[in-house]
Design a protein around this motif. Sequence first.
Motif, PDB file in Angstrom:
ATOM      1  N   ARG A  64       0.808  -1.232   0.000  1.00 41.36           N
ATOM      2  CA  ARG A  64       0.000   0.000   0.000  1.00 41.36           C
ATOM      3  C   ARG A  64       0.833   1.270   0.000  1.00 41.36           C
ATOM      4  O   ARG A  64       0.292   2.354  -0.181  1.00 41.36           O
ATOM      5  N   SER A 125     -10.417   0.300   5.502  1.00 36.50           N
ATOM      6  CA  SER A 125     -10.302  -1.143   5.306  1.00 36.50           C
ATOM      7  C   SER A 125      -9.075  -1.755   5.957  1.00 36.50           C
ATOM      8  O   SER A 125      -8.929  -2.975   5.944  1.00 36.50           O
ATOM      9  N   ARG A 127      -7.479  -2.946   8.887  1.00 34.54           N
ATOM     10  CA  ARG A 127      -7.759  -3.308  10.277  1.00 34.54           C
ATOM     11  C   ARG A 127      -6.579  -2.984  11.194  1.00 34.54           C
ATOM     12  O   ARG A 127      -6.768  -2.518  12.324  1.00 34.54           O
ATOM     13  N   PHE A 137     -12.851  -1.801  14.695  1.00 30.38           N
ATOM     14  CA  PHE A 137     -12.972  -2.101  13.267  1.00 30.38           C
ATOM     15  C   PHE A 137     -14.359  -2.625  12.922  1.00 30.38           C
ATOM     16  O   PHE A 137     -14.962  -2.208  11.932  1.00 30.38           O
ATOM     17  N   ARG A 140     -17.840  -0.606  11.631  1.00 30.62           N
ATOM     18  CA  ARG A 140     -17.389   0.698  11.154  1.00 30.62           C
ATOM     19  C   ARG A 140     -18.313   1.280  10.087  1.00 30.62           C
ATOM     20  O   ARG A 140     -18.416   2.502   9.947  1.00 30.62           O
ATOM     21  N   GLY A 189     -15.167   4.001  -2.209  1.00 29.75           N
ATOM     22  CA  GLY A 189     -15.486   2.593  -1.980  1.00 29.75           C
ATOM     23  C   GLY A 189     -15.583   1.816  -3.270  1.00 29.75           C
ATOM     24  O   GLY A 189     -15.499   2.379  -4.363  1.00 29.75           O
ATOM     25  N   THR A 191     -17.875  -1.197  -3.237  1.00 31.38           N
ATOM     26  CA  THR A 191     -18.966  -2.139  -3.026  1.00 31.38           C
ATOM     27  C   THR A 191     -20.311  -1.487  -3.361  1.00 31.38           C
ATOM     28  O   THR A 191     -20.430  -0.259  -3.356  1.00 31.38           O
ATOM     29  N   SER A 194     -21.225   0.958  -0.712  1.00 34.45           N
ATOM     30  CA  SER A 194     -20.590   2.275  -0.782  1.00 34.45           C
ATOM     31  C   SER A 194     -21.327   3.176  -1.753  1.00 34.45           C
ATOM     32  O   SER A 194     -21.474   4.392  -1.499  1.00 34.45           O
TER      33      SER A 194
END
Length: 290
Positions: A64, A125, A127, A137, A140, A189, A191, A194
């Motif tokens: 990341r 996202s 954790r 978490f 959320r 997001g 999904t 989202s």
Amino acid sequence: MTDHCRLGVTSPIVTRLPGVAAEWEATAGIAELADIASAADELGFEYLTCSEHVAVPTEIAAQRGGTYWDPLPTFGFLAARTRAIRFLTQVLVLGYHHPLAIAKRYGTLDAISAGRVTLGVGVGSLREEFDLLGVEFEGRGDRADDALRALRTSLSAIEPEYEGAHYRFGGSIVEPCAVQERLPIWVGGRTPRSLRRAVELGDGWVPFGLSRARLRDMLDSVEVPDGFEIVLGAGPLDPEDADSTAAELERTRAAGATIIGVTIRASSADHYMSQLRRLAETAGLKGRIR
């Protein structure tokens, strides 16, 4: 391109993603970023971005990245070097902040930038980062929904009041607050939830990591309100190849974008600004007179 295309800039330097960030970004700093911001402002780009991660675990940073400038001081500096371009947090993690803290900090930024803030927000996202910060978490998503409702009532209010499932406040002054009557909130997001969250509680959707076909299917499954922004990414672009750049922008717009967030290939800060000028010409942007 024959039609005007609205473009935002996915800022270089402030976020260094492995395999995406160029070598020159590792040694560039605020001076180079300010020059790029000023050029983008003059050329007519819509916004600059800055993301948020507080502390990325070392083993996760390999995927990341570990460099994430904080958006608040970054945008505060750039506000003094620009006149019209907007500042987009892409994204601010809702669970890391109390809604009133966001309202105060970004309301102040909105005031000093003369109303140029757009809040890009996300549920989060990572954790491990939640654990590091002592934030729960699980659950959320529900807390983020409540935070969005609280923000909507608070961002432009000197005496905000809200009563929800997770946040309750009133009887206090938060000044300065945002100067925009309705500060835009774009929800990030990938999904369906989202997207529903964005349509119900926000002013735009900033998806990531989805194919254009999937994006088109998801957008066709909801009724998008008038004025709702669909912010889709394009790139990395090489504006020296005007034909392929124009084709990529057109494909992104056809997927449903109302604004396109561009990532640009460049070998230096000076080259980046040259690429911005080429892209503005290809996209038909109307520059701003200073």
